[in-house]
Write an enzyme that holds these catalytic residues in place. Sequence first.
Site, mmCIF file in Angstrom:
data_model
loop_
_atom_site.group_PDB
_atom_site.id
_atom_site.type_symbol
_atom_site.label_atom_id
_atom_site.label_comp_id
_atom_site.label_asym_id
_atom_site.label_seq_id
_atom_site.Cartn_x
_atom_site.Cartn_y
_atom_site.Cartn_z
ATOM 1 N N ASP A 29 -25.551 -11.921 -32.036
ATOM 2 C CA ASP A 29 -24.334 -11.116 -32.050
ATOM 3 C C ASP A 29 -23.394 -11.607 -33.144
ATOM 4 O OD1 ASP A 29 -22.575 -9.162 -31.250
ATOM 5 O OD2 ASP A 29 -21.763 -10.302 -29.566
ATOM 6 N N ASN A 77 -28.200 0.389 -28.234
ATOM 7 C CA ASN A 77 -27.813 0.445 -29.644
ATOM 8 C C ASN A 77 -27.979 1.824 -30.267
ATOM 9 O OD1 ASN A 77 -28.887 -2.957 -30.472
ATOM 10 N ND2 ASN A 77 -26.877 -2.189 -29.842
ATOM 11 N N ARG A 197 -26.164 -17.017 -26.620
ATOM 12 C CA ARG A 197 -25.498 -15.855 -27.205
ATOM 13 C C ARG A 197 -24.497 -16.339 -28.236
ATOM 14 N NH1 ARG A 197 -23.717 -10.106 -25.021
ATOM 15 N NH2 ARG A 197 -22.761 -9.368 -26.950
ATOM 16 N N GLU A 216 -30.899 -21.905 -18.590
ATOM 17 C CA GLU A 216 -29.605 -22.446 -18.978
ATOM 18 C C GLU A 216 -28.963 -21.467 -19.958
ATOM 19 O OE1 GLU A 216 -28.116 -25.307 -17.807
ATOM 20 O OE2 GLU A 216 -29.795 -25.262 -16.387
#
Length: 249
Positions: A29, A77, A197, A216
Amino acid sequence: MRPFAAPAADRATAVGAEVLPRHVAIIMDGNGRWAKKRHLPRIAGHRQGIEAVRRVARAARALGIEALTLYAFSSENWRRPEEEVSDLMGLLRLFIRSDLEELVRDNVRLRIIGDYRRFTPDLVELLDNAVARTAVNDGPILVIALNYGAQAEIAAVARRMAERARDGLLDPSVIDETMFEGELETHDLPPLDLLIRTSGEVRLSNFLLWQAAYAELLFVDTLWPEFDGDTLAQAIAAFAQRQRRFGGL
């Protein structure tokens, strides 16, 4: 946000094989924000994002990670402007054509998850050929999630099981987590250990929802075009410091 506690000099070497994640997934991202900060068009950010894919995939192989899954194009998207979607498809073509020989040479198996057959026939053929070319490799796995949505994946598994039960081919009473997981697109991959992320956003955005149950999670401020091997090594070092109990003590 400062998720990395290992000293900088020790990040790349501090992680032993016993705590190295087998399977790492990344929500890539921040391409648009990277471009906006530089007063560039969004496509410039996506181009730099492709360079980050190359860097990180190579770094993952060097670190010994068995599987790397990258969220390249979500089922949501399609809502982006048509021009941007077309640019993304063009960059995907370019990546496959330019990097396939390197994947073959480095013994990498390419996998695609998601309903990528919605793409244009020429791109589907290109992806199919790339997967076939690397199918005989037995080294690290590079998984690209294309037109992927975790909710759709889970619903599709439930629908297939319901159809088999309706047809008398499956006893609903024997369905359990292991059986369900065996129907997912990732069923033959190592369990997901670490999900990263980038760009400071703190959500999963419909990515690997089932698989991430005991992974995790690491949310970092770094924009994806700036992510590199050192950043990945920092993430691995942070993972090594976590205590994973899987519901136990």
